[in-house]
Structure formats: structure tokens, C-alpha cells
Motif scaffolding. Structure first.
Motif: not given
Ligand SMILES: [Mn+2]
Length: 283
Positions: A1-5
Motif C-alpha cells: 500500500m502507498l502511504s503518501g501523504p
């Protein structure tokens, strides 16, 4: 999962819950009848991006943008060569917004988008008043043989709401016939004193504000379809808008920004700030 922000894809401070919003911001990227500098179709997306550079607090209103419940619906997708279907799409979507018990804030696009908006509004609000900020009268009976043109939009709106319900501010350009029409029908408000008096009298009437950004001076707002020197400063425009703060504002639009002519980005930033202020004052 990409965590960004990650940055938001929507307007700053927009709620993601349509069911609980009061206002629906709807992008209307149509500029099909633009007769001078085309490109207003790009305004809504440019303003959305520019909004990320704004603060959330309005010192003028002493109110935070997060306290306004508005939803960014994104931009309608038009079959751009087809004027009738584009206008119908606007009318139908605004009608849905009103049916859902909400108010719409249209981000143009050229000024013709106001006509289908008012068509939908008139059904819900039979005694609608329209307050029109613009450099131009937009009162031609037709323009190059076309009745549905940005240059005629207020004449068409008058056919819907009646000339006694049109109030024009900031006008400084038009044909002699348009000026005679304004004089005859007393639609032009030329002082803030007069405006406060009139807006006081229509307190119980629903009001739609249509703001053509070319009401501002070209030095402040060069990125617009039909530039006209000699206009207002931003603070003057804000003072006029604030006169309506006690009125029952049920709908708004902001039209005619053309961001491709905005070398510094200042016009787009100005339009985005005005949209934020309008929602904070009337939301
Ligand atoms: Mn104009």
C-alpha cells in the motif's frame, strides 16, 4: 500500500460526503461560444489546483473554510461541439442538486453556462433575483445571429426572471442599445449606498450571484476571455459581495477565467480566493 501523504484531488476543505453537504461546487468547462480568447474550459481544474495554495481561514469573515459544508462534484463532461446538449447537461445536473435540497456553485466556463443554471433555479425559486457582476452588459438580443451566446446571456436570463429581478454591478462595456436598455429598466447599480438599500429591500427574496471575473480590472485579472480595462480591485469587489451577506443567497457561479493566459498564475489564484470567500460568506 502507498502511504503518501497525497494532495487532495478535490477543492481544499471540500467534504467527501455529498449527502451531508449544503453546497455543491460543479465544474462547467464549456466555452463553445467564446468570441475572443477561448480557454475558459480549463478554469475549473486550474482553480481546483490553485485552491491548495490557499489558507483555510478568512480574516475578512473571521470564519474557517472547514465550517462550510460543500462538496466538489468535479467537472461535467461535455460534447463540446454541441451547445444544446452541453446546456441541457448543466440544467439537468443543477436541477438534481436543487432536488436534493442543496445549492449549486457553478465554476465556468464561459458566461453562457449561467442560462441553464437559472432555468433550473427558476423552477424551484419562482421569485429569484439575479445579481450580476461583470464588465459587460451581456444584454444583446443576439450576437452574430445567435441568441444563445455569452454576449446575450443576461438578456436570456431576464426572459426567465423578469427585468425587475436583475441587478447589474461593475458594468463598463456594451453597445449603446444595451446601455439604453439598462437605463430604461433601471438594472445597473452604480453606488454601494444604492446597493445596500436595494439588497435590504430584497432580503426575503432568493438571490443567485453570477460573477464574471472580468468585472475586475485587467491588471488584476488579465486571464479572461474578453479583457476590458477600467475595472474593480479585488477589495472593491469583496466590499460589494459583503453587501449581500444578509441576503438569502441560494446559488452562485464564477465564470470566464481563462488560465492559459495567466503567465504568473495570479489570475487563477485570485479567482480561487474569490470562490473560497464566496463560499465562506454565503455558505
Ligand atoms: Mn464579461
Amino acid at each position: 500500500m502507498l502511504s503518501g501523504p497525497f494532495l487532495s484531488k478535490n477543492w481544499m476543505c471540500a467534504t467527501d460526503d455529498y449527502t451531508r453537504c449544503d453546497w455543491v461546487m460543479i465544474g462547467l468547462p464549456y466555452d463553445g461560444t467564446c468570441s475572443n480568447k477561448p480557454g475558459a474550459r480549463f478554469a475549473s481544474q486550474a482553480m481546483r489546483t490553485a485552491s491548495w495554495g490557499l489558507e483555510e481561514y478568512s480574516p475578512i469573515a473571521d470564519r474557517d473554510f472547514n465550517d462550510v459544508k460543500f462538496f466538489d462534484a468535479g467537472d461535467l463532461e461535455f460534447s463540446l461541439g454541441n451547445r444544446e446538449s452541453s446546456l441541457n447537461l448543466i440544467e439537468n445536473n443543477v436541477r438534481e442538486i436543487l432536488k436534493d435540497g442543496k445549492k449549486s456553485f457553478g465554476i465556468g466556463g464561459e458566461h453562457l453556462v449561467t442560462y441553464p443554471e437559472i432555468k433550473a433555479y427558476k423552477e424551484k425559486y419562482p421569485n429569484l433575483a439575479v445579481v450580476h457582476f461583470d464588465a459587460h452588459c451581456d444584454l444583446r438580443e443576439d450576437y452574430l445571429g445567435e441568441k444563445l451566446s455569452h454576449a446575450c446571456v443576461m438578456r436570456r436570463v431576464v426572459e426567465l426572471v423578469g427585468k425587475e429581478n436583475l441587478y447589474q454591478i461593475g458594468i463598463r462595456s456594451g453597445e449603446i442599445e444595451e446601455y439604453r436598455w439598462m437605463k430604461e429598466n433601471n438594472t445597473l447599480i452604480s453606488s454601494m449606498e444604492k446597493a445596500s438599500e436595494i439588497f435590504g429591500k430584497i432580503k426575503d427574496q432568493p438571490v443567485f450571484i453570477t460573477l464574471d471575473v472580468d468585472v475586475l480590472d485587467t491588471s488584476v485579472m488579465p486571464a479572461t476571455g474578453t479583457q476590458e480595462a477600467g475595472g474593480m480591485t479585488v477589495n472593491e469587489l469583496i466590499s460589494w459581495l459583503l453587501l449581500l451577506r444578509k441576503n438569502n443567497v441560494v446559488g452562485m457561479d464564477l465564470v470566464e477565467l481563462s488560465p492559459d493566459y495567466d503567465a504568473s498564475g495570479a489570475s487563477t489564484a485570485t479567482a480561487a480566493k474569490l470562490a473560497r470567500e464566496m463560499l465562506i460568506y454565503f455558505g
